[in-house]
Design a protein around this motif. Structure first.
Motif, short mmCIF file in Angstrom:
data_model
loop_
_atom_site.label_atom_id
_atom_site.label_comp_id
_atom_site.label_asym_id
_atom_site.label_seq_id
_atom_site.Cartn_x
_atom_site.Cartn_y
_atom_site.Cartn_z
N ASN A 29 43.94 41.27 52.76
CA ASN A 29 43.12 40.67 53.82
C ASN A 29 43.03 39.16 53.67
N HIS A 30 42.88 38.67 52.44
CA HIS A 30 42.76 37.23 52.22
C HIS A 30 44.10 36.52 52.48
N CYS A 370 52.51 52.74 64.07
CA CYS A 370 51.47 51.81 64.56
C CYS A 370 51.50 50.51 63.77
N SER A 371 51.63 50.60 62.45
CA SER A 371 51.54 49.40 61.60
C SER A 371 52.75 48.48 61.78
N LYS A 372 53.89 49.03 62.23
CA LYS A 372 55.11 48.23 62.38
C LYS A 372 55.36 47.84 63.83
N HIS A 373 54.35 47.98 64.67
CA HIS A 373 54.51 47.72 66.09
C HIS A 373 55.05 46.32 66.37
N SER A 391 50.20 45.49 55.24
CA SER A 391 49.10 46.18 54.61
C SER A 391 47.86 46.16 55.49
N VAL A 392 47.55 45.00 56.07
CA VAL A 392 46.39 44.91 56.97
C VAL A 392 46.61 45.77 58.20
N CYS A 397 45.45 50.79 61.40
CA CYS A 397 45.99 52.00 62.03
C CYS A 397 45.48 53.26 61.35
N ALA A 398 45.42 53.25 60.02
CA ALA A 398 44.93 54.44 59.30
C ALA A 398 43.47 54.71 59.63
N THR A 399 42.66 53.65 59.69
CA THR A 399 41.25 53.84 60.00
C THR A 399 41.07 54.42 61.41
#
Length: 481
Positions: A29-30, A370-373, A391-392, A397-399
């Motif tokens: 996230n940072h 979703c994460s690689k959109h 990762s973010v 997407c997982a949440t």
């Protein structure tokens, strides 16, 4: 909103059956936020301690500005601003960078009288004579404070020369001289200067004669009668902050290009950047010198082994698309406006439905798609920047996809709120909708209040200096290794 401790792992650990567990890359996230905020006044002001180094290029022909009380040719190392209004602040006789209003004595005034000297000063306008090769230190790295804005310079960059750090605008000449000496003696002249930010972006340029062309030298507008010098109330100050605020979200005009594939960031070394959870901003000043040595070596390698002009994937553009897609919708999901579990899950499904095959449901595959959109097939995903962005994206997407399996409203809202706290996107602090003669005021060294940081508000150009405790006057306790 801009908390620094993640509750995301706790949320993911509590997911029920038929969901996907996912552990984010440490500090993803940072790193994501460092990429998203790079060369942007807004995010770099809110995440003012930075912690990352990038190679940067300022293209040939870019106009740059220097304010001085003399019209003589500028001898390096000296400072250049991207906005002329920023340079005008320094056109009168005082050392580089005045102290914050109300936080110190007025800058010393010098006697002028020669034809090439003037009390009101001169604006020098230049153009880059060739592509400038720079080291960009992110955050509010030109802010002369003890809040941590100079940690990455004094503890990493100037190791050996300024090991004990130090604060104060009077030491800026020392930093500039030391950096330019390091460029020649340590890095074989591979850089032309350093790129930093205060209330405005600036360049410390080591060699004016070789790197820039003089376009003009102009006498500046006389100071208004009765206006104190160096204060936000004078005409330079009234021009300065609106010009700076116009760069909140982009330096503009492709005036700076960053290499995102190769960066050095304190977030990948397992360092205790937030000791005992007591600070909202990362620090280096409490860490033993030997723990910082790997980062110093990697910074040397970055400068010696890579060119500022190398092509790289624009991971900031990818991060932008992630923030733009999910920012408002996540805030809505956490707001309680969708008052039932069914309404909430319908809103969530609307977001993720493009990634679901309703004939063959598989949450793991859906999360990955979703994460690689926003990731193109030709993009390398092996770099630090790529890993952080992916990762973010996976965390989001997982949440969202896991939330479709839950049966409790409060659990879903809690996990969305935990995700928001983890992401800490600076866009969520934007005022939205300021008037034409207003800016959304946040602390930008040397200006701003504590309330400006906690609750940014629209403020008229004529009344930009707010009331209350000064943000940069806060003195955090310093620890020595």
């Amino acid at each position: 909103m801009l908390g620094y401790r993640s509750s995301l792992q706790l949320c993911l650990a509590a997911l029920i059956a038929n969901t996907v567990s996912y552990s984010p890359t440490p500090n993803a996230n940072h790193i994501f936020n460092a990429i998203h905020s790079s060369m942007r006044q807004w995010g770099s002001s809110l995440n003012h301690n930075g912690m990352s180094f990038f190679l940067a290029t300022v293209p040939e022909g870019t106009q740059l500005y220097h304010g001085d009380w003399r019209s003589d040719p500028i001898q390096g190392p000296e400072w250049l601003a991207f906005e002329p209004e920023h340079a005008l602040v320094f056109a009168r006789p005082h050392p580089h960078n005045p102290p914050p209003p109300g936080d110190g004595p007025s800058p010393p005034q010098q006697v002028v009288g020669e034809p090439n000297q003037a009390e009101d000063g001169f604006l020098h306008t230049f153009a880059a004579a060739r592509d400038l090769r720079l080291l960009y230190v992110d955050g509010m790295s030109a802010g002369k404070t003890s809040n941590g804005t100079m940690d990455s310079q004094d503890r990493i960059l100037f190791h050996g020369g300024r090991e004990d750090g130090g604060e104060g605008w009077m030491e800026e000449g020392e930093r500039a001289e030391l950096f330019c000496r390091m460029v020649q003696e340590r890095w074989g002249g591979r850089l032309d200067g350093m790129l930093r930010m205060e209330a405005g972006f600036e360049i410390i340029l080591c060699d004016f004669a070789r790197n820039i062309e003089v376009l003009r030298v102009s006498r500046v507008r006389p100071r208004e009668e009765g206006m104190p010098g160096g204060k936000i109330g004078d005409h330079a100050g009234r021009l300065w902050l609106p010009a700076v605020a116009s760069r909140y979200w982009n330096i503009g005009g492709d005036r700076v290009r960053l290499n995102y594939d190769y960066l050095v960031t304190a977030y990948v070394y397992g360092l205790d950047l937030f000791p005992a959870g007591e600070r909202s901003q990362p620090r280096l000043e409490h860490l033993p010198s030997n723990e910082l040595e790997p980062m110093r070596r990697d910074l040397d390698a970055l400068i010696m082994n890579h060119e500022t002009s190398e092509s790289s994937t624009n991971w900031q553009a990818v991060a932008d698309m992630v923030v733009e897609r999910y920012g408002n919708r996540l805030r809505y999901l956490a707001s309680g406006q969708a008052s039932t579990l069914q309404q909430l899950q319908e809103e969530i499904e609307d977001i993720v439905t493009p990634f679901i095959d309703y004939d063959r449901r598989n949450t793991s595959i859906e999360v990955e798609q979703c994460s690689k959109h926003f990731v193109g097939r030709s993009m390398s995903v092996t770099t630090v920047a790529a890993d952080a962005v992916l990762s973010v994206s996976r965390s989001i997407c997982a949440t969202l996809l896991n939330a479709l399996h839950h049966t409790e409203y409060d659990l879903v809202v809690g996990q969305i709120q935990g995700l928001i706290n983890y992401l800490s996107w600076t866009t969520w602090k934007d005022c939205n909708g300021c008037g034409d003669h207003e800016i959304c005021m946040i602390p930008m060294w040397p200006l701003g209040t504590v309330n400006d940081y906690n609750h940014p508000q629209c403020r008229d150009f004529a009344q930009l200096d707010g009331e209350g405790p000064r943000y940069w006057a806060l003195q955090f306790p310093l620890r020595k290794p």
